[in-house]
Design a protein around this motif. Structure first.
Motif, short mmCIF file in Angstrom:
data_model
loop_
_atom_site.label_atom_id
_atom_site.label_comp_id
_atom_site.label_asym_id
_atom_site.label_seq_id
_atom_site.Cartn_x
_atom_site.Cartn_y
_atom_site.Cartn_z
N ASP A 18 -3.42 53.34 48.69
CA ASP A 18 -2.09 54.38 48.65
C ASP A 18 -2.29 54.98 49.95
O ASP A 18 -1.10 55.66 50.38
CB ASP A 18 -2.46 55.39 47.50
N ILE A 19 -3.35 55.60 50.53
CA ILE A 19 -3.69 56.32 51.79
C ILE A 19 -2.93 55.59 52.73
O ILE A 19 -2.24 56.16 53.52
CB ILE A 19 -4.97 56.68 51.90
N VAL A 20 -3.25 54.22 53.02
CA VAL A 20 -2.52 53.52 54.04
C VAL A 20 -1.14 53.44 53.88
O VAL A 20 -0.50 53.63 55.06
CB VAL A 20 -3.26 52.29 53.97
N GLU A 21 -0.66 53.16 52.68
CA GLU A 21 0.87 53.38 52.43
C GLU A 21 1.50 54.33 53.07
O GLU A 21 2.33 54.36 53.56
CB GLU A 21 1.08 52.69 51.07
N LEU A 22 0.92 55.48 52.59
CA LEU A 22 1.40 56.76 52.78
C LEU A 22 1.58 57.13 54.45
O LEU A 22 2.51 57.80 54.69
CB LEU A 22 0.45 57.97 52.23
N VAL A 23 0.50 56.59 54.94
CA VAL A 23 0.43 57.08 56.45
C VAL A 23 1.28 56.25 57.13
O VAL A 23 1.98 56.78 58.13
CB VAL A 23 -1.11 56.62 57.19
N LYS A 24 1.74 54.86 56.76
CA LYS A 24 2.76 54.20 57.37
C LYS A 24 4.05 54.70 57.13
O LYS A 24 5.07 54.63 57.80
CB LYS A 24 2.70 52.69 56.79
N GLU A 25 4.42 55.24 55.93
CA GLU A 25 5.67 55.85 55.63
C GLU A 25 5.70 56.95 56.17
O GLU A 25 7.12 57.11 56.61
CB GLU A 25 5.63 56.27 54.02
#
Length: 270
Positions: A18-25
């Motif tokens: 979730d953290i990775v996806e949030l940073v990418k978003e």
């Protein structure tokens, strides 16, 4: 160059993916991974999995954010070795540590000596495996203002030792720009937030990042002039809200673009 990013402990309630996806978003490039929840100290398997995930997603691991208190005798002698093992598996270029647990107004010369001695020890261990040490810039430690932080790193005297920075006006009542200028030669990365004392004079209130626009534009302009690359990472947001983080990240990206001509695209670790 400046890289925008996130300190993972901002969202302890979220998983690594979730953290990775949030940073990418958010369009940011780097993450400081915390050792308490997301990449637990000693769990090399998790660290290796996160390293591979970051590589595959084209993101940079800025640091391994440990809670190792340098010079604290109550810690087991092997504790830092476990921290370092996880940092290596994670592919982190630096381990963030804390300069004891006493502020400079209360610290004795004996306490200074313990932090310096242990700092030399862990710097040597880290240097052997190609990792750096960077001290958190924080109240209630020996890096609670610029002059003290410089005294610490110069006393340790190891090339792989550096400093974080963050504005401490909410806690210490100091001029943050004075501290930033003082530590510039040892500056590694930066924690970005918008905090202020509560309206009643007590406690701390988190704000949208844009509320401190004038301050952060000035800080980032100054940081962009310091040699080397620096990760400027959002740490904690109003309401612990991922939506607020996305708003803050958009603001941060805009400021970085203005002061440094944009964020590098080749941010992934090898």
């Amino acid at each position: 160059m400046l890289f925008g990013g996130l300190v993972s402990i901002t969202f302890r309630q979220l998983g690594v993916r979730d953290i990775v996806e949030l940073v990418k978003e958010a369009g940011l490039k780097c993450i400081e991974w915390g050792s308490d929840v997301h990449v637990p100290t000693g769990d090399v398997k998790v660290a290796d999995e996160v390293r591979k995930m970051m590589r595959d997603e084209g993101l940079r691991t800025a640091a391994y954010g440990s809670y190792y208190r340098v010079g604290e005798g109550k810690q087991k002698a092997s504790q830092f070795e476990r921290v370092l093992e996880s940092a290596v598996a994670l592919g982190a270029p630096v381990v963030r540590v804390w300069a004891g647990s006493v502020g400079t107004e209360e610290a004795s010369e004996e306490q200074w000596g313990r932090v310096i001695e242990d700092g030399k020890r862990i710097a040597a261990l880290s240097n052997d495996v190609g990792v750096g040490i960077s001290f958190e810039f924080h109240n209630q430690t020996l890096t609670d203002h610029g002059e003290a932080a410089v005294r610490l790193v110069t006393s340790i005297g190891c090339e792989n030792v550096s400093l974080y920075w963050q504005p401490l006006d909410h806690a210490m009542g100091r001029n943050p720009m004075d501290d930033l200028n003082c530590v510039a030669d040892w500056l590694r990365d930066v924690h970005v937030f918008s905090w202020a004392k509560g309206a009643d004079g007590g406690g701390i209130e988190r704000q949208a990042l844009v509320e401190r626009e004038d301050d952060w534009r000035g800080y980032l302009k100054q940081i962009s002039g310091v040699s080397g690359d620096h990760c400027v990472m959002i740490e904690f947001v109003k309401g612990d809200d991922p939506g607020q983080f996305l708003e803050d990240a958009a603001v941060l990206r805009k400021w970085i673009d203005e002061v440094s001509g944009g964020v590098k695209e080749d941010a992934a670790d090898d």
